[in-house]
Design an enzyme around this catalytic site. Structure first.
Site, PDB file in Angstrom:
ATOM      1  N   GLN A  28       0.842  -1.190   0.000  1.00 27.70           N
ATOM      2  CA  GLN A  28       0.000   0.000   0.000  1.00 27.70           C
ATOM      3  C   GLN A  28       0.880   1.245   0.000  1.00 27.70           C
ATOM      4  OE1 GLN A  28      -3.327   0.992   0.574  1.00 27.70           O
ATOM      5  NE2 GLN A  28      -2.864   3.082   1.192  1.00 27.70           N
ATOM      6  N   THR A  29       0.574   2.208  -0.869  1.00 29.30           N
ATOM      7  CA  THR A  29       1.321   3.466  -0.814  1.00 29.30           C
ATOM      8  C   THR A  29       0.464   4.641  -1.247  1.00 29.30           C
ATOM      9  OG1 THR A  29       3.318   4.614  -1.550  1.00 29.30           O
ATOM     10  CG2 THR A  29       2.268   3.164  -3.150  1.00 29.30           C
ATOM     11  N   ARG A  30       0.709   5.760  -0.606  1.00 26.77           N
ATOM     12  CA  ARG A  30       0.137   7.035  -1.034  1.00 26.77           C
ATOM     13  C   ARG A  30       1.267   8.022  -1.321  1.00 26.77           C
ATOM     14  NH1 ARG A  30      -0.713   7.344   4.803  1.00 26.77           N
ATOM     15  NH2 ARG A  30       0.180   9.260   5.653  1.00 26.77           N
ATOM     16  N   HIS A  87      10.416   5.532  -1.830  1.00 30.92           N
ATOM     17  CA  HIS A  87      11.820   5.788  -1.527  1.00 30.92           C
ATOM     18  C   HIS A  87      12.513   4.462  -1.208  1.00 30.92           C
ATOM     19  CE1 HIS A  87      10.245   5.400   2.489  1.00 30.92           C
ATOM     20  NE2 HIS A  87       9.608   6.555   2.437  1.00 30.92           N
ATOM     21  N   HIS A 122      10.661   1.960   1.092  1.00 29.33           N
ATOM     22  CA  HIS A 122       9.560   1.290   0.396  1.00 29.33           C
ATOM     23  C   HIS A 122      10.085   0.195  -0.528  1.00 29.33           C
ATOM     24  CE1 HIS A 122       7.193   5.310   0.819  1.00 29.33           C
ATOM     25  NE2 HIS A 122       6.896   4.490   1.812  1.00 29.33           N
ATOM     26  N   GLY A 147       4.123  -1.947   7.423  1.00 30.16           N
ATOM     27  CA  GLY A 147       5.341  -1.353   7.940  1.00 30.16           C
ATOM     28  C   GLY A 147       5.068  -0.444   9.115  1.00 30.16           C
ATOM     29  N   ARG A 148       5.921   0.531   9.259  1.00 24.42           N
ATOM     30  CA  ARG A 148       5.816   1.462  10.382  1.00 24.42           C
ATOM     31  C   ARG A 148       4.624   2.396  10.188  1.00 24.42           C
ATOM     32  NH1 ARG A 148       7.009   6.617  11.466  1.00 24.42           N
ATOM     33  NH2 ARG A 148       7.784   7.178  13.540  1.00 24.42           N
ATOM     34  N   ASP A 149       3.798   2.541  11.221  1.00 27.45           N
ATOM     35  CA  ASP A 149       2.698   3.521  11.261  1.00 27.45           C
ATOM     36  C   ASP A 149       1.817   3.433  10.019  1.00 27.45           C
ATOM     37  OD1 ASP A 149       1.219   5.503  12.500  1.00 27.45           O
ATOM     38  OD2 ASP A 149       2.337   7.142  11.580  1.00 27.45           O
ATOM     39  N   HIS A 150       1.404   2.224   9.683  1.00 27.69           N
ATOM     40  CA  HIS A 150       0.580   1.993   8.502  1.00 27.69           C
ATOM     41  C   HIS A 150      -0.724   2.787   8.601  1.00 27.69           C
ATOM     42  CE1 HIS A 150      -0.640  -0.783   5.120  1.00 27.69           C
ATOM     43  NE2 HIS A 150      -1.802  -0.261   5.458  1.00 27.69           N
ATOM     44  N   ALA A 151      -0.992   3.612   7.597  1.00 29.22           N
ATOM     45  CA  ALA A 151      -2.230   4.410   7.497  1.00 29.22           C
ATOM     46  C   ALA A 151      -2.396   5.387   8.657  1.00 29.22           C
ATOM     47  CB  ALA A 151      -3.465   3.512   7.390  1.00 29.22           C
TER      48      ALA A 151
END
Length: 392
Positions: free
Chosen positions: A198-200, A204, A207, A292-296
């Site tokens: 998932q990405t917004r 980098h 990711h 990953g870290r702090d998803h959403a």
């Protein structure tokens, strides 16, 4: 026979978009119905329902499903569902609509008719109840909470017939893929274990590292981009698509990645939204979701690994898609590469913390972007975008 995970709570996908041959007549009928304007979040949910991403829902939730979803993360019938999918309206409009009446759902900004809802329920909502359960806060500074607090006081529930997918199929031709289409792509490639990433943000080095870990344990990765409305300052989807294309073409093995976009609007609900992302990724055919870290997450509302921990609280069998939980990633100068806290023994001073927020800051301040932070091909695409903003 498919080896992919089945759709959530159903034997087959349940897209609510009417066939093209039936849309014109329904649009003509909708022109004579009462109109219910929709917020951008509600519009995005209508598109997700239309494409079948929210299988097995058949429309916007009634009161029992809404309350059970908020409080227990399941529908009234027991099926796991972590975030309510609802449609609101003003008190005046709600009072004028009869039970059993069909209403036209229109984009509150453009006025385009997007669907027809058969109203089976009208019910008042407790906004603070919803926010405290879904977002773990009632602070209006939280963008997802602000959306709920801005809703009308009445929810309309009932089955939906979707009549449009908005601009997405044309704007993102060749990239906007529905669940049936991603499933077909995976089957064509012979994949059964597929991880969704998932990405917004443009991708980098962190990711990239997460996606490559997923490739090691799965057959392939779906890089799945948010195409709906984002927070101010976020990079537009068309720029992200170009940047990720550069990354995939130069730094991934051919045939290990499918890139796609989908029309959701982020709620920034942290752990609960991570669960929703897993549920509808099951409908897209994904067996795993990279978490990953702090998803959403947003701001400091959630701990860095709250989205990891919430999966451990679920009853067995809640859904088929499993989390791939990955520690905080960074570039380590002593390791001379990407690493996590589980693989790197060195001190914080030896590590370069990488985040989308920091990347945006560096562009805004004109700072040089080190190769350890983001690939040069990606930086070139983003620099062109930011230079264009400066020239406006």
């Amino acid at each position: 026979m498919s080896n992919l995970v089945p759709p959530h709570g159903a034997e087959s996908l349940k897209p609510l978009l009417l066939p093209e041959t039936e849309r014109e007549a329904e649009l003509e009928r909708a022109a004579h119905l009462k109109q219910v304007p929709m917020s951008s979040r509600e519009v995005s949910d209508l598109f997700m329902l239309g494409m079948g991403a929210y299988t097995p829902l058949d429309g916007f939730m009634g009161e029992a499903d809404w309350r059970s979803c908020c409080e227990h993360m399941r529908l009234a019938g027991g099926l796991f569902w972590p975030i309510p999918i609802t449609l609101s309206c003003t008190q005046e409009l709600g009072d004028s609509i009869g039970i059993g009446e069909d209403v036209a759902l229109v984009d509150g900004d453009s006025g385009e008719v997007l669907g027809v809802l058969t109203v089976e329920e009208k019910y008042s909502i407790d906004r603070e109840f919803e926010c405290s359960h879904v977002f773990r806060t009632t602070d209006a500074g939280h963008p997802g909470v602000a959306k709920v607090l801005d809703q009308g006081p009445v929810n309309l529930g009932g089955p939906l017939r979707t009549l449009s997918e908005g601009q997405f199929p044309e704007t993102y031709a060749g990239f906007y893929h529905r669940p049936a289409e991603t499933r077909a792509m995976f089957q064509e490639r012979g994949w059964s274990r597929v991880a969704a990433f998932q990405t917004r943000n443009p991708m980098h080095r962190s990711h990239e590292y997460l996606a490559k870990i997923a490739i090691e344990v799965c057959d392939g990765v779906l890089i799945h981009q948010v195409l709906g409305a984002l927070k101010p300052g976020d990079i537009p989807a068309e720029v992200r698509v170009r940047a990720i294309d550069e990354l995939v073409n130069h730094y991934f093995v051919h045939g290990t990645i499918v890139q796609a976009g989908y029309p959701i609007e982020m709620r920034y609900a942290g752990p609960r939204e991570a669960l929703l992302h897993a549920v509808f990724r099951q409908n897209f055919g994904c067996s795993h979701l990279v978490v990953g870290r702090d998803h959403a997450g947003v701001g400091d509302y959630y701990g860095p690994f709250d989205a990891h921990h919430i999966f451990d609280t679920l009853p067995k069998g809640s859904m088929k898609t499993e989390p791939l939980k990955i520690d905080i990633t960074f570039y380590c100068y002593k390791c001379s590469g990407m690493a996590t806290g589980k693989t790197c023994p060195h001190e914080a001073a030896d590590r370069l913390a990488i985040s989308g927020t920091r990347l945006r800051e560096m562009f805004a301040k004109g700072e040089p972007i080190p190769a350890e932070f983001s690939r040069t091909e990606v930086v070139a695409v983003l620099r062109e975008y930011y230079d264009g903003l400066d020239g406006q």
